[in-house]
Design a protein around this motif. Sequence first.
Motif, PDB file in Angstrom:
ATOM      1  N   UNK A   1      16.208  29.087 -50.985  1.00  0.00           N
ATOM      2  CA  UNK A   1      15.471  28.983 -49.716  1.00  0.00           C
ATOM      3  C   UNK A   1      14.549  27.768 -49.676  1.00  0.00           C
ATOM      4  N   UNK A   2      14.330  27.132 -50.815  1.00  0.00           N
ATOM      5  CA  UNK A   2      13.332  26.063 -50.901  1.00  0.00           C
ATOM      6  C   UNK A   2      13.923  24.675 -51.097  1.00  0.00           C
TER       7      UNK A   2
ATOM      8  N   UNK B   1      14.446  14.813 -55.574  1.00  0.00           N
ATOM      9  CA  UNK B   1      12.979  14.873 -55.578  1.00  0.00           C
ATOM     10  C   UNK B   1      12.458  15.400 -56.911  1.00  0.00           C
ATOM     11  N   UNK B   2      13.170  16.384 -57.488  1.00  0.00           N
ATOM     12  CA  UNK B   2      12.722  17.034 -58.720  1.00  0.00           C
ATOM     13  C   UNK B   2      13.909  17.225 -59.649  1.00  0.00           C
ATOM     14  N   UNK B   3      13.677  17.080 -60.946  1.00  0.00           N
ATOM     15  CA  UNK B   3      14.683  17.382 -61.966  1.00  0.00           C
ATOM     16  C   UNK B   3      14.137  18.507 -62.840  1.00  0.00           C
TER      17      UNK B   3
ATOM     18  N   UNK C   1       8.314  24.692 -59.440  1.00  0.00           N
ATOM     19  CA  UNK C   1       9.155  23.766 -58.668  1.00  0.00           C
ATOM     20  C   UNK C   1       8.501  23.428 -57.338  1.00  0.00           C
ATOM     21  N   UNK C   2       7.866  24.395 -56.707  1.00  0.00           N
ATOM     22  CA  UNK C   2       7.183  24.105 -55.445  1.00  0.00           C
ATOM     23  C   UNK C   2       6.046  23.111 -55.653  1.00  0.00           C
ATOM     24  N   UNK C   3       5.310  23.268 -56.750  1.00  0.00           N
ATOM     25  CA  UNK C   3       4.257  22.291 -57.057  1.00  0.00           C
ATOM     26  C   UNK C   3       4.863  20.914 -57.311  1.00  0.00           C
ATOM     27  N   UNK C   4       5.977  20.893 -58.027  1.00  0.00           N
ATOM     28  CA  UNK C   4       6.649  19.618 -58.310  1.00  0.00           C
ATOM     29  C   UNK C   4       7.157  18.966 -57.030  1.00  0.00           C
TER      30      UNK C   4
END
Length: 462
Positions: free
Chosen positions: A26-27, A49-51, A115-118
């Motif tokens: 969902x994110x 955006x993120x790994x 992950x949301x913070x990242x």
Amino acid sequence: MSTLPRVLVVDDRPNMLRLVQKILRADAHVLTANDGAAAINLLEREAVAVVLCDLEMREVGGLAVLEACKRTQPGAVFVLMTAYATVATAIQAMRMGAYDYLSKPFDPEDLRAVILRALGRAASHTAAAEAETDTLLPGVYGRAPVMAELAQLVGRVAPSDATALVLGETGTGKERIARALHALSARSERRFVAVNCAAIPSELLESELFGHVRGAFSGATRDRPGLFEDADGGSVFLDEIGDMQASLQAKLTRVLEQRCIRRLGETRERDIDVRLIAATHRDIERMVAGGTFREDLWYRLNVAVLRLAPLRERGGDVELLARRFLAEEADKRAEVPRGFSPAALDLLRAYPWPGNVRQLKAAVERAAILATGAVIDVDDLPPELRSHPVFDPDLGEDAVLSTLTWQQTTDRARDHIAPRYLQAVLTAAQGNVAAAATRAGIERESFYRLLRKYGVRAEDFR
């Protein structure tokens, strides 16, 4: 076309890849790689955006992927996960640029929170990279020609000690211009003291500015220096000087002429060394003509006049500032939308912004709190924006276009054509991002930012 941010998950266990996909569905749009070599190959081709990468894998481990990520996509945020957590590997990973470190087994909500913070950090990095090229003055951002001209004028005025007057509507950012003047001057290492003349009762403002001695008035139990003395060697910013009482205007005129002040209740004068920067949203020349503002003070202030354009005349600055304010919200908390829908951007550009930059900032903060989706949509924006017509089928598009500025119209056209252009270039390059960036005539990292901004996925064109 997905507008969700992209997360690359690297692990040599298929069940772990499936689990993370389920947690983040969902994110984020989740890409996967089942070994380090595949991850490095994907990072050379796809913007993420993120790994999220496992540390211990066969042949090519997580630290090697981290090193390759920092080389190919320095803006991506890297998170390691491992069942072999040790202090030594954690320290090494952080020194190499990892953002966080997650130990297996983990709680799904803990992983999602990390992950949301990242993702928030990645959005901030992107905004910062874009803002770097749009920084006109310290703390002042824009692309509009009127802002570039103002920045040039500020750059010429700042090194002098000339009194400056910043004119502009409420909320346009007059204090930011004043702070930029101070930051670019030889006084930058000394204090910048800001005073809102409209916020302090007139009977107290004189004492606030010039200070007082013990017994000067009821309640004056000790000597107290004023803000002009506190700012010695620096700058004093008098905001809303148009609201200053006439008797105090006369005393300020003397300060500018003699470069000295007299504390309330004191007979001797004290020399001061300050630069005065004033600002107002009022029409000072009309006030002078009407007798409500002293003409001699106006002449003292009318040395370097800096006029700050309202936001409605600054075209593409609306989107630039909105994205920056959203990135600032992402710095404060984890679950913040990562962008705006095309319809929301249309509405932001078309709205006249009577409250200027201050109103835009408040609107973005509100939307960031209320939004439940991955991006801010029209329904998340304040009611006064939603009631503003962007396109009314009964009026026809020409009637709506006639309400926009040229800059707003070209911005709207750019956002319409940009995704199609990126898709065309990627098609010609068979999905190779490096080749597509070369065709577009820009750096690969800039091309990656465009892909993220417009939600275009390179893998769809291979």
